[in-house]
Design a protein around this motif. Structure first.
Motif, mmCIF file in Angstrom:
data_model
loop_
_atom_site.group_PDB
_atom_site.id
_atom_site.type_symbol
_atom_site.label_atom_id
_atom_site.label_comp_id
_atom_site.label_asym_id
_atom_site.label_seq_id
_atom_site.Cartn_x
_atom_site.Cartn_y
_atom_site.Cartn_z
ATOM 1 N N ARG A 7 -76.299 -15.361 -66.495
ATOM 2 C CA ARG A 7 -77.613 -14.978 -65.988
ATOM 3 C C ARG A 7 -78.703 -15.946 -66.487
ATOM 4 N NH1 ARG A 7 -78.147 -12.822 -61.661
ATOM 5 N NH2 ARG A 7 -80.252 -12.113 -62.258
ATOM 6 N N ILE A 8 -78.568 -16.391 -67.726
ATOM 7 C CA ILE A 8 -79.539 -17.356 -68.261
ATOM 8 C C ILE A 8 -79.424 -18.679 -67.516
ATOM 9 C CG2 ILE A 8 -80.144 -18.747 -70.282
ATOM 10 C CD1 ILE A 8 -79.478 -16.369 -72.038
ATOM 11 N N GLN A 9 -78.180 -19.085 -67.236
ATOM 12 C CA GLN A 9 -77.973 -20.315 -66.477
ATOM 13 C C GLN A 9 -78.586 -20.198 -65.087
ATOM 14 O OE1 GLN A 9 -76.752 -23.117 -67.695
ATOM 15 N NE2 GLN A 9 -77.077 -24.161 -65.737
ATOM 16 N N LYS A 10 -78.444 -19.018 -64.494
ATOM 17 C CA LYS A 10 -79.025 -18.773 -63.170
ATOM 18 C C LYS A 10 -80.557 -18.825 -63.259
ATOM 19 C CE LYS A 10 -78.407 -17.251 -58.817
ATOM 20 N NZ LYS A 10 -79.784 -17.070 -58.366
ATOM 21 N N PHE A 11 -81.092 -18.294 -64.337
ATOM 22 C CA PHE A 11 -82.536 -18.319 -64.577
ATOM 23 C C PHE A 11 -83.042 -19.760 -64.608
ATOM 24 C CE2 PHE A 11 -86.146 -18.584 -67.458
ATOM 25 C CZ PHE A 11 -86.962 -17.546 -67.059
ATOM 26 N N VAL A 12 -82.274 -20.620 -65.287
ATOM 27 C CA VAL A 12 -82.646 -22.036 -65.396
ATOM 28 C C VAL A 12 -82.471 -22.744 -64.056
ATOM 29 C CG1 VAL A 12 -82.084 -24.242 -66.496
ATOM 30 C CG2 VAL A 12 -82.104 -22.137 -67.861
ATOM 31 N N GLU A 13 -81.356 -22.480 -63.376
ATOM 32 C CA GLU A 13 -81.093 -23.127 -62.092
ATOM 33 C C GLU A 13 -82.139 -22.747 -61.044
ATOM 34 O OE1 GLU A 13 -77.148 -21.978 -61.084
ATOM 35 O OE2 GLU A 13 -76.195 -23.366 -62.494
ATOM 36 N N ASP A 14 -82.600 -21.508 -61.098
ATOM 37 C CA ASP A 14 -83.633 -21.044 -60.160
ATOM 38 C C ASP A 14 -85.024 -21.511 -60.573
ATOM 39 O OD1 ASP A 14 -81.691 -19.804 -58.681
ATOM 40 O OD2 ASP A 14 -82.083 -17.795 -59.460
ATOM 41 N N SER B 268 -82.218 -5.393 -72.579
ATOM 42 C CA SER B 268 -83.519 -4.910 -73.033
ATOM 43 C C SER B 268 -84.333 -6.063 -73.606
ATOM 44 C CB SER B 268 -83.339 -3.837 -74.110
ATOM 45 O OG SER B 268 -82.879 -4.410 -75.321
ATOM 46 N N LEU B 269 -85.614 -5.820 -73.773
ATOM 47 C CA LEU B 269 -86.520 -6.847 -74.305
ATOM 48 C C LEU B 269 -86.070 -7.299 -75.692
ATOM 49 C CD1 LEU B 269 -90.329 -6.890 -73.971
ATOM 50 C CD2 LEU B 269 -89.339 -7.179 -76.234
ATOM 51 N N HIS B 270 -85.689 -6.354 -76.557
ATOM 52 C CA HIS B 270 -85.265 -6.700 -77.913
ATOM 53 C C HIS B 270 -83.938 -7.444 -77.911
ATOM 54 C CE1 HIS B 270 -88.505 -4.528 -79.864
ATOM 55 N NE2 HIS B 270 -88.266 -3.493 -79.084
ATOM 56 N N GLN B 271 -83.046 -7.070 -77.007
ATOM 57 C CA GLN B 271 -81.760 -7.769 -76.911
ATOM 58 C C GLN B 271 -81.942 -9.202 -76.426
ATOM 59 O OE1 GLN B 271 -79.843 -4.928 -74.335
ATOM 60 N NE2 GLN B 271 -78.619 -4.048 -75.996
ATOM 61 N N ALA B 272 -82.847 -9.393 -75.472
ATOM 62 C CA ALA B 272 -83.118 -10.743 -74.966
ATOM 63 C C ALA B 272 -83.693 -11.617 -76.075
ATOM 64 C CB ALA B 272 -84.092 -10.669 -73.796
ATOM 65 N N SER B 273 -84.633 -11.068 -76.837
ATOM 66 C CA SER B 273 -85.232 -11.810 -77.937
ATOM 67 C C SER B 273 -84.189 -12.129 -79.005
ATOM 68 C CB SER B 273 -86.379 -11.001 -78.547
ATOM 69 O OG SER B 273 -86.934 -11.674 -79.648
ATOM 70 N N ILE C 146 -74.306 -12.674 -69.914
ATOM 71 C CA ILE C 146 -75.662 -13.047 -70.319
ATOM 72 C C ILE C 146 -75.878 -14.541 -70.134
ATOM 73 C CG2 ILE C 146 -77.269 -13.190 -72.262
ATOM 74 C CD1 ILE C 146 -76.063 -10.640 -73.360
ATOM 75 N N GLU C 147 -74.863 -15.335 -70.541
ATOM 76 C CA GLU C 147 -74.961 -16.791 -70.394
ATOM 77 C C GLU C 147 -75.067 -17.185 -68.919
ATOM 78 O OE1 GLU C 147 -75.266 -19.504 -72.120
ATOM 79 O OE2 GLU C 147 -75.381 -18.523 -74.061
ATOM 80 N N ARG D 284 -93.127 -13.552 -68.654
ATOM 81 C CA ARG D 284 -93.131 -13.001 -70.007
ATOM 82 C C ARG D 284 -91.706 -12.606 -70.413
ATOM 83 N NH1 ARG D 284 -97.037 -15.364 -69.961
ATOM 84 N NH2 ARG D 284 -99.205 -14.670 -70.131
ATOM 85 N N LEU D 285 -91.566 -12.276 -71.677
ATOM 86 C CA LEU D 285 -90.260 -11.902 -72.200
ATOM 87 C C LEU D 285 -89.698 -10.688 -71.463
ATOM 88 C CD1 LEU D 285 -87.987 -12.280 -74.260
ATOM 89 C CD2 LEU D 285 -89.324 -10.903 -75.879
ATOM 90 N N SER D 286 -90.565 -9.770 -71.094
ATOM 91 C CA SER D 286 -90.114 -8.581 -70.365
ATOM 92 C C SER D 286 -89.531 -8.958 -69.001
ATOM 93 C CB SER D 286 -91.272 -7.599 -70.184
ATOM 94 O OG SER D 286 -92.371 -8.234 -69.541
ATOM 95 N N ASP D 287 -90.122 -9.959 -68.349
ATOM 96 C CA ASP D 287 -89.598 -10.439 -67.063
ATOM 97 C C ASP D 287 -88.237 -11.101 -67.255
ATOM 98 O OD1 ASP D 287 -92.051 -9.714 -65.792
ATOM 99 O OD2 ASP D 287 -92.932 -11.573 -66.543
ATOM 100 N N PHE D 288 -88.128 -11.894 -68.310
ATOM 101 C CA PHE D 288 -86.880 -12.591 -68.603
ATOM 102 C C PHE D 288 -85.756 -11.606 -68.910
ATOM 103 C CE2 PHE D 288 -84.097 -14.419 -71.928
ATOM 104 C CZ PHE D 288 -83.525 -15.462 -71.207
ATOM 105 N N SER D 289 -86.058 -10.594 -69.728
ATOM 106 C CA SER D 289 -85.042 -9.614 -70.099
ATOM 107 C C SER D 289 -84.572 -8.826 -68.876
ATOM 108 C CB SER D 289 -85.578 -8.655 -71.175
ATOM 109 O OG SER D 289 -86.692 -7.928 -70.685
ATOM 110 N N ALA D 290 -85.500 -8.501 -67.974
ATOM 111 C CA ALA D 290 -85.123 -7.798 -66.746
ATOM 112 C C ALA D 290 -84.256 -8.686 -65.867
ATOM 113 C CB ALA D 290 -86.385 -7.372 -65.989
ATOM 114 N N TYR D 291 -84.538 -9.983 -65.860
ATOM 115 C CA TYR D 291 -83.781 -10.917 -65.027
ATOM 116 C C TYR D 291 -82.327 -11.014 -65.492
ATOM 117 C CZ TYR D 291 -82.808 -15.135 -62.299
ATOM 118 O OH TYR D 291 -82.272 -16.041 -61.399
ATOM 119 N N ILE D 292 -82.113 -11.061 -66.808
ATOM 120 C CA ILE D 292 -80.741 -11.203 -67.300
ATOM 121 C C ILE D 292 -80.058 -9.855 -67.536
ATOM 122 C CG2 ILE D 292 -81.264 -13.435 -68.338
ATOM 123 C CD1 ILE D 292 -81.314 -12.119 -71.065
ATOM 124 N N GLY D 293 -80.802 -8.771 -67.339
ATOM 125 C CA GLY D 293 -80.193 -7.439 -67.380
ATOM 126 C C GLY D 293 -79.973 -6.852 -68.750
#
Length: 222
Positions: free
Chosen positions: A97-104, A124-129, A94-95, A113-122
């Motif tokens: 993927r989040i780092q990749k999210f920031v680097e990109d 669920s929406l509730h787990q990402a939150s 997860i870390e 949106r949160l749903s896009d972020f959760s899909a990016y890191i793989g």
């Protein structure tokens, strides 16, 4: 601030009456005067949003609605005895993927949106939150604002002459008020002071680097 909607309705009704009167007497000048009232709303909303960003909470700002949703979600997930939603997940992944999210620099997309972020890191929406609130101590909105403000700081440092509105929009903020809130929350300064602080810091760093290079050159000569 609570007279927001009555003032809007009064101006619209006044403009409508003047326009109707202009049509009745066949006066283009009167009709154009009525149509010019729309300019009032441009100025009015700009001043209102800048000085009272929370007025959208009674309106239709998706950003603040999502922020409110995130805050309530965070309170729910952080109650004592609540279930750890990421207990069985690979935290390192997860870390990464989040780092990749920031680097990109995905946070620059103002529509994300949160749903896009959760899909990016793989996850669920509730787990990402849950992960952001409990492992990063940030809501999703604050997570985006934090990195967008970092981007704004880099932009100011690279282009000191750039306009603050350009900085805000290019950094992913969708309004001057959201940029201002991020500056106050994470830098403790309004936008203009934040900009001055970045430029002063860059000037001091540049002077220190120049002095260090001069000393190194003197040592080589010695």
């Amino acid at each position: 601030i609570y007279l927001n909607y009555p003032i809007q309705n009064f101006i619209l009704c006044t403009a409508l009456l003047i326009h109707t009167y202009g049509m009745a007497i066949q006066s283009p000048l009167v009709m154009m005067t009525a149509l010019s009232f729309t300019g009032f709303f441009v100025v009015y909303f700009f001043i209102l949003e800048y000085n009272h960003p929370d007025f959208w909470k009674v309106g239709f700002s998706s950003e603040l609605m999502e922020a409110k949703s995130e805050d309530s979600k965070a309170q729910t997930l952080q109650t004592p005895g609540s279930k750890n939603l990421v207990e069985r997940l690979d935290i390192d992944r997860i870390e990464t993927r989040i780092q990749k999210f920031v680097e990109d620099r995905e946070y620059l997309d103002e529509e994300i949106r949160l749903s896009d972020f959760s899909a990016y890191i793989g996850v669920s929406l509730h787990q990402a939150s849950y992960y952001l609130n409990n492992y990063k101590d940030l809501s999703f909105t604050d997570f985006l604002s934090f990195h967008r403000l970092e981007e704004a700081g880099k932009m100011i440092q690279q282009r000191p002459e750039i306009n603050l509105l350009e900085v805000a929009l290019a950094s992913g903020f969708n309004s001057p008020s959201s940029f201002r809130r991020a500056c106050l929350k994470f830098a403790g300064k309004p936008p203009k002071e934040f900009r001055n602080h970045i430029l002063q810091k860059a000037a001091l760093t540049g002077a220190a680097d120049s002095q260090s290079m001069a000393l190194e050159f003197q040592n080589q000569l010695g």
